[in-house]
Design a protein around this motif. Structure first.
Motif, mmCIF file in Angstrom:
data_model
loop_
_atom_site.group_PDB
_atom_site.id
_atom_site.type_symbol
_atom_site.label_atom_id
_atom_site.label_comp_id
_atom_site.label_asym_id
_atom_site.label_seq_id
_atom_site.Cartn_x
_atom_site.Cartn_y
_atom_site.Cartn_z
ATOM 1 N N ASP A 1 8.699 -11.981 -1.357
ATOM 2 C CA ASP A 1 7.659 -11.733 -2.151
ATOM 3 C C ASP A 1 6.791 -12.711 -2.533
ATOM 4 O OD1 ASP A 1 6.442 -9.604 -4.333
ATOM 5 O OD2 ASP A 1 7.062 -11.620 -5.551
ATOM 6 N N THR B 1 1.644 -8.672 -0.520
ATOM 7 C CA THR B 1 2.475 -9.672 -0.974
ATOM 8 C C THR B 1 3.777 -9.633 -0.879
ATOM 9 O OG1 THR B 1 2.321 -8.972 -3.306
ATOM 10 C CG2 THR B 1 0.502 -10.598 -2.424
ATOM 11 N N ARG C 1 2.257 -20.594 -1.994
ATOM 12 C CA ARG C 1 2.361 -19.859 -3.259
ATOM 13 C C ARG C 1 3.737 -19.709 -3.618
ATOM 14 N NH1 ARG C 1 -0.769 -14.156 -2.226
ATOM 15 N NH2 ARG C 1 -0.393 -14.722 0.034
ATOM 16 N N GLU D 1 3.756 -14.686 -4.798
ATOM 17 C CA GLU D 1 3.114 -14.326 -6.247
ATOM 18 C C GLU D 1 2.025 -15.651 -6.425
ATOM 19 O OE1 GLU D 1 2.916 -11.795 -8.119
ATOM 20 O OE2 GLU D 1 4.465 -10.757 -7.265
#
Length: 535
Positions: free
Chosen positions: A24, A2, A63, A26
């Motif tokens: 990134d 990720t 996301r 998450e």
């Protein structure tokens, strides 16, 4: 996986700072955040990158996405981070192998349809990448030739995001990968480059192989001004021409770059880097190898001349004329603040622009050429014929050029009106640009040999202390200059500049050191009147 990271470059003036672009992903509500001091154009990359990824046939990760630009304390501006952000996001989403982009540096703007568009400042960005140890760089196809100027760098030019993703994943045929020269194919001039330039600065740049049809032999008369032009080119001396309209001042200025020597490789990279940041590189000619010529209008503002603008400063005319000629026609019509701001770059060869977002040091070692009429109507002369201006008007007009500014000008030439005979009859003795340029190049070579173990390359750059102590003149050569200093006609800075011009005159004459005639020539060119020398 990720998390992924790749490299890009933030431009601060004409210098580049390597930036690590981190992505990134998450769990959480779908969101896209960019951190690390982005400006407005960079903040809008969220919409550009999302649309480009979707229109390239890839799925956008739903996301919580955070993109970090490190170091976070360095301001980032522009759209050149789009390509790096897109690849970092796709690598974090497992579309790309994170290892494939970890040691790759990417520069380019993304269109909504996935096309990779060119950006300014590719050359200084790739130079910064090479200094940081990067060996591979991805740039827009239109600027691949410019990026390939950096030795030892493998350059990949791409047209679309889909093409880059195919190359990184191995889905494209091998023949579309890097060619032997390190550049993918060749691209014709693209209309996307037209939106990168800064119009209205009067900049003219060319390669050394491109012919210049402006010839010194086309100028009627003006033998003293031609001689002054030759000395200015040979030694890098600033020059001031004063004379009536139509005497040929602008024609002389336009021919000055033609007699300057070609730029060295290091100088060409310096000039190209500045012009790349400004978006002024000629189409199909990524390297500027001839001296640039910049002639801004007298209504040009202070930021456009010195450098500046909102946010981080951009190069102005003094930087665009780096290693070339800055011509200020109708110099008294320029604002006094603009003229006086030229004092510092004339001495130091660089300009420091301070803004709230940061201070930048920009190169500005140029040859200044000023041109002016003698009075508002242009017909004033020492004989007082035909001028309608009062003495107060003439004094006020000539006083717009301050004493400290003119004290930094080595050569001052009175340009007389062209006579009927000079204009109508062809002068077969007039020398061509090629002939004068050959003498200038020989004089530059003599000066370079003398200054071999020093940080200076031309006589105009040598400090006065070195001229007075390290390189001595012939005995009795300074008698006239010493007499002028005692009478208050010559300042200490003026003496240093007289010595520089005298050394240039000696180099043009093939002498080992200046004698009294060379010093008298320098004094005559500085004061604007002859001292018994032959015309």
């Amino acid at each position: 996986m990720t998390f992924a990271h790749t490299g890009s470059v933030a431009l601060l003036g004409v210098d580049g700072v390597v930036v690590e672009v981190q992505a990134d992903l998450e769990p959480g509500v779908a969101a896209f955040t960019i951190v690390g001091l982005p400006d407005k154009a960079l903040s809008e990359a969220k919409d550009r990158v999302r649309a480009a990824v979707v229109n390239s046939g890839e799925k956008w990760p739903q996301r919580k996405l955070t993109v970090g630009l490190s170091p976070a304390s360095v301001p980032k501006s522009g759209s050149g981070f789009d390509l790096a952000i897109a690849c970092a996001v796709l690598a974090a989403a497992d579309v790309l192998d994170p290892a494939a982009i970890a040691k790759l540096l990417l520069i380019g703007e993304l269109g909504l349809d996935g096309r990779v568009r060119p950006v300014r400042g590719v050359l200084p960005a790739v130079l910064a990448a090479a200094d940081a140890g990067y060996e591979r760089v991805v740039v827009p196809m239109q600027t691949a030739a410019e990026a390939s100027l950096v030795p030892g760098m493998s350059v990949l030019g791409v047209r679309t995001l889909a093409q880059l993703l195919g190359l990184l994943t191995g889905r494209l045929p091998a023949e579309e990968e890097l060619s032997d020269s390190g550049v993918v194919g060749a691209e014709r001039p693209d209309n996307a480059l037209a939106g990168l330039s800064l119009p209205g600065l009067g900049v003219r740049s060319r390669s050394a192989d491109e012919p210049d049809h402006r010839d010194l032999a086309d100028i009627a008369g003006q033998y003293e001004a031609r001689r002054a032009l030759e000395i200015a080119a040979a030694g890098g001396h600033h020059i001031y021409l004063k004379g009536p309209p139509g005497a040929g001042k602008t024609m002389l200025a336009e021919r000055l770059p033609g007699i300057l020597p070609p730029l060295t490789q290091q100088e060409a990279l310096e000039v190209t880097a500045v012009h790349s940041v400004a978006g002024l590189l000629p189409a199909g000619q990524p390297l500027v190898s001839a001296a640039p010529y910049c002639a801004p209008h007298h209504s040009t503002t202070m930021p456009a001349i010195i450098g500046g603008g909102s946010g981080l400063p951009r190069p102005g005319a003094v930087s665009l004329a780096h290693r070339g000629v800055l011509f200020l026609d109708e110099a008294p019509e320029f604002p006094v603040r603009v003229l006086d701001a030229l004092r510092q770059p004339l001495e130091s060869g660089e300009v420091v622009v301070a803004r709230s977002a940061g201070s930048l040091r920009l190169p500005a070692r140029f040859l200044l050429m000023l041109a002016a009429n003698p009075c508002p109507c242009g017909r004033w002369s020492r004989r007082g014929e035909g001028c309608d201006c009062t003495a107060t008007m003439v004094s006020r007009y000539q006083g717009r050029l301050s004493g400290p500014l003119l004290d930094r000008v080595d050569l001052r030439v009175e340009v007389d009106a062209v006579t009927r005979v000079e204009l109508m009859e062809r002068d077969t003795t007039a020398e061509s640009t090629a002939t004068v340029a050959a003498r200038v190049l020989a004089a530059r070579d003599r000066a370079a040999a003398r200054l071999r173990d020093t940080p200076w390359r031309t006589n105009g750059e040598v400090p006065g202390h070195e001229l007075r102590t390290r390189w001595r003149l012939a005995i009795g050569a300074l008698k006239d200059a010493e007499r002028d200093m005692e009478r208050g006609l010559l300042t200490a800075r003026g003496l240093d500049r007289v010595l520089r011009v005298a050394w240039t005159a000696a180099d043009l004459a093939g002498l080992d050191r200046p004698e009294r005639d060379e010093v008298r020539t320098a004094l005559a060119l500085r004061s604007g009147f002859s001292r018994g020398l032959p015309r």
